[in-house]
Motif scaffolding. Structure first.
Motif, short mmCIF file in Angstrom:
data_model
loop_
_atom_site.label_atom_id
_atom_site.label_comp_id
_atom_site.label_asym_id
_atom_site.label_seq_id
_atom_site.Cartn_x
_atom_site.Cartn_y
_atom_site.Cartn_z
N ASN A 43 0.80 -1.22 0.00
CA ASN A 43 0.00 0.00 0.00
C ASN A 43 0.83 1.27 0.00
O ASN A 43 0.51 2.24 -0.67
CB ASN A 43 -0.95 0.02 1.20
N PHE A 44 1.88 1.30 0.81
CA PHE A 44 2.67 2.52 0.95
C PHE A 44 4.06 2.26 0.37
O PHE A 44 4.88 1.58 0.97
CB PHE A 44 2.74 2.93 2.42
N LYS A 62 10.76 6.31 -8.56
CA LYS A 62 10.80 7.07 -9.82
C LYS A 62 10.49 8.53 -9.57
O LYS A 62 11.07 9.42 -10.20
CB LYS A 62 9.75 6.50 -10.78
N LYS A 103 -2.07 11.62 -3.89
CA LYS A 103 -2.37 10.71 -4.98
C LYS A 103 -2.94 9.43 -4.37
O LYS A 103 -2.32 8.84 -3.49
CB LYS A 103 -1.08 10.40 -5.75
N ASN A 104 -4.12 9.04 -4.82
CA ASN A 104 -4.80 7.87 -4.28
C ASN A 104 -4.80 7.86 -2.75
O ASN A 104 -5.36 8.76 -2.13
CB ASN A 104 -4.20 6.58 -4.85
N LEU A 159 1.33 22.48 4.30
CA LEU A 159 2.72 22.73 4.70
C LEU A 159 3.23 23.97 3.96
O LEU A 159 2.76 24.29 2.86
CB LEU A 159 3.60 21.53 4.35
N VAL A 187 11.29 18.75 2.52
CA VAL A 187 11.01 17.32 2.60
C VAL A 187 11.27 16.66 1.24
O VAL A 187 11.77 15.53 1.17
CB VAL A 187 9.57 17.04 3.13
C1 HEC Z 1 -1.31 8.21 4.51
C2 HEC Z 1 -0.10 7.63 4.01
C3 HEC Z 1 0.91 8.55 3.35
C4 HEC Z 1 1.54 9.63 3.89
C5 HEC Z 1 1.32 10.23 5.26
C6 HEC Z 1 2.45 10.09 2.89
N1 HEC Z 1 2.37 9.31 1.78
FE1 HEC Z 1 3.52 9.49 0.13
N2 HEC Z 1 2.54 7.93 -0.71
C7 HEC Z 1 1.51 7.25 -0.14
C8 HEC Z 1 0.94 6.36 -1.12
C9 HEC Z 1 -0.24 5.42 -0.92
C10 HEC Z 1 1.70 6.51 -2.29
C11 HEC Z 1 1.47 5.83 -3.64
C12 HEC Z 1 0.53 6.70 -4.44
C13 HEC Z 1 0.20 6.07 -5.76
O1 HEC Z 1 1.03 6.11 -6.65
O2 HEC Z 1 -0.91 5.54 -5.86
C14 HEC Z 1 2.71 7.48 -1.99
C15 HEC Z 1 3.68 7.88 -2.89
C16 HEC Z 1 4.64 8.83 -2.61
C17 HEC Z 1 5.73 9.16 -3.49
C18 HEC Z 1 6.01 8.50 -4.83
C19 HEC Z 1 6.62 7.17 -4.63
C20 HEC Z 1 6.74 6.47 -5.99
O3 HEC Z 1 7.87 6.28 -6.46
O4 HEC Z 1 5.69 6.14 -6.55
C21 HEC Z 1 6.45 10.16 -2.90
C22 HEC Z 1 7.68 10.84 -3.43
C23 HEC Z 1 5.79 10.44 -1.64
N3 HEC Z 1 4.71 9.62 -1.49
C24 HEC Z 1 6.19 11.43 -0.77
C25 HEC Z 1 5.55 11.71 0.43
C26 HEC Z 1 5.88 12.81 1.28
C27 HEC Z 1 6.94 13.86 1.01
C28 HEC Z 1 5.06 12.74 2.34
C29 HEC Z 1 5.00 13.68 3.53
C30 HEC Z 1 4.88 15.07 3.28
C31 HEC Z 1 4.21 11.58 2.16
N4 HEC Z 1 4.52 10.99 0.99
C32 HEC Z 1 3.25 11.18 3.07
C33 HEC Z 1 1.04 7.38 1.14
C34 HEC Z 1 1.44 8.36 2.02
#
Ligand code: HEC
Ligand SMILES: [Cu+2]
Length: 421
Positions: free
Chosen positions: A354-355, A362, A379-380, A388, A396
């Motif tokens: 999921n995460f 990428k 995204k999703n 922020l 970040v």
């Molecule tokens: C609630 C959970 C959650 C939190 C909190 C969260 N993310 Fe995410 N993040 C995700 C999910 C789920 C994806 C995949 C999204 C998709 O592509 O469907 C993702 C994808 C990403 C990606 C891309 C990864 C890839 O290669 O596909 C980046 C970069 C990212 N997050 C940065 C951050 C940053 C910076 C923060 C904090 C400011 C953050 N995320 C906080 C859930 C979270």
């Protein structure tokens, strides 16, 4: 001995050990068994009502079980082989209609009085809008141009990322395990935040409570304030705290995965300290009032959590200037720990599927624009982080793009500003 071990395991298994620990960790005026007596007039009335209902129940319980026991013992078959045979006692029927009626009215009158007082938000000295987010609180001092977010403190967050086993627990809670947990985050494991709500003592504060995503509930037991935070709807409630101090609460509505990790901390300070706090917030700084008065100020572990936001806020006015990579990375790590580590983990390895892991991601190694946009818009399953500051997002993103072997470019606040629409 055998019994004791069995009980301890049961307590740990049902989370009772944790619950007992928490109850004492976040109210100032409860003995851990009863409702807190509170530090506001409303809280005192609520506590008195609670005790009145409790004693009424005790009296009814003693009477009913007394009659039952008496009947069972004195009218048992060996004593009275032939049961009495009577029907339709008018006296008894009148008594059991009137008695509950009197009891209910007797409780409803004081309860209604307290409810009416709770709803009366007129003539407040100050209004604070409280917005629940997954999983943090936003506090906005209406008309004062002060607004900020309040999230689980970095130290508690780091400890929970590791998990109970990482702290050395063996599966069931022993006294020693509890002692260890009690020391985390200055004795406030999971009930400490980075930026507490600051209120003046002895002033009527009106709260406007709403939600941004799902239903949360803002609950501080010592104030007897517990109100749902519903998206698209504003609930009103108020408080007037009589005693300077630090008060704690938690989100009281099951609001998703990290519901248990959005605590509330309220620092109630003197009027002068409050004015200084507002003035310094307006100037973009961090006030002394935010460092908790009394108890937490003395705890050495609390100070490390307090240091992180101070550093963040101090650098805020420089948002437009270009920053060095090292500064961005250092700051970015703090932003990451507070906002991103819950899903992507402190190690950046995520919790697949999921995460996603950010190692070699990428997005983190690709063009900065797409990375910034994903942080701003989400995204999703990933929520948007537009709340922020430009600098926090630049930091970040830079941190993610240059950690764990990633080879992305440095991101400047101006690039984030350009992408906000
Ligand atoms: C609630 C959970 C959650 C939190 C909190 C969260 N993310 Fe995410 N993040 C995700 C999910 C789920 C994806 C995949 C999204 C998709 O592509 O469907 C993702 C994808 C990403 C990606 C891309 C990864 C890839 O290669 O596909 C980046 C970069 C990212 N997050 C940065 C951050 C940053 C910076 C923060 C904090 C400011 C953050 N995320 C906080 C859930 C979270
Ligand atoms: Cu919540």
């Amino acid at each position: 001995m055998l019994m004791k071990g069995w009980l301890a395991r049961l307590a740990a298994g049902t989370g009772m050990a944790g619950a007992a620990l928490k109850a004492s960790a976040y109210t100032n005026t409860s003995n851990g068994y009863n409702m807190p007596t509170g530090v506001t007039e409303i809280a005192h009335s609520v506590h008195s009502l609670h005790m009145a209902v409790f004693y009424t129940c005790v009296v009814i319980g003693v009477l009913v079980f007394g009659v039952m026991l008496y009947s069972i013992v004195n009218h048992r078959r060996s004593k009275h082989p032939k049961p009495a045979d009577f029907h339709e006692s008018v006296k008894v029927e009148i008594a059991w209609t009137i008695a509950p009626f009197v009891v209910l009215i007797g409780l409803a009158i004081p309860a209604a009085g307290t409810l009416i007082k709770m709803e009366d938000t007129r003539n407040s000295d100050l209004t604070v809008k409280i917005t629940g987010y997954q999983w943090k609180w936003q506090y906005e001092y209406i008309g004062q141009n002060v607004s900020y977010f309040s999230t689980l403190s970095a130290e508690s967050n780091a400890a929970r990322q590791v998990g109970a086993h990482g702290l050395g627990f063996s599966g069931s809670f022993s006294e020693a395990d509890l002692d260890q947990l009690k020391k985390v985050d200055g004795g406030h494991y999971l009930v400490n935040v980075d930026n507490p709500l600051v209120l003046p003592v002895g002033k009527k504060v009106r709260f406007l409570i709403t939600g941004n995503d799902v239903i949360h509930a803002w609950w501080v037991p010592d104030f007897a304030v517990k109100k749902d935070a519903i998206p698209g709807y504003i609930n009103e409630v108020w408080t007037k705290v009589d005693q300077i101090g630090t008060y704690r609460g938690v989100c009281a509505e099951l609001c998703g995965r990290d519901h248990g990790f959005m605590p509330i901390v309220v620092n109630v300070v003197s009027e002068d300290d409050f004015k200084a706090f507002i003035a310094s917030k307006q100037a973009g700084g961090t006030a002394a009032a935010e460092a908790a008065p009394a108890e937490t100020a003395a705890a050495p572990a609390g100070s490390s959590a307090a240091a992180a936001p101070a550093e963040t806020a101090a650098a805020a006015p420089a948002a437009a200037a270009a920053l060095g990579k090292d500064d961005l990375v250092k700051k970015g790590q703090a932003v990451y720990t507070a906002n991103c580590a819950a899903c992507h983990q402190a190690s950046g390895a995520g919790l697949p599927p999921n995460f996603p892991s950010l190692h070699g991601s990428k997005v983190a190694n690709g063009p900065a624009e797409a990375h910034i946009t994903q942080i701003l818009k989400g995204k999703n399953l990933m929520p948007p982080f537009a709340q922020l500051s430009d600098e926090d997002i630049a930091a970040v993103a830079t941190f993610e793009r240059t950690s764990w072997g990633n080879q992305g470019s440095v991101v400047q606040p101006s690039q984030v500003a350009a992408l906000r629409k």
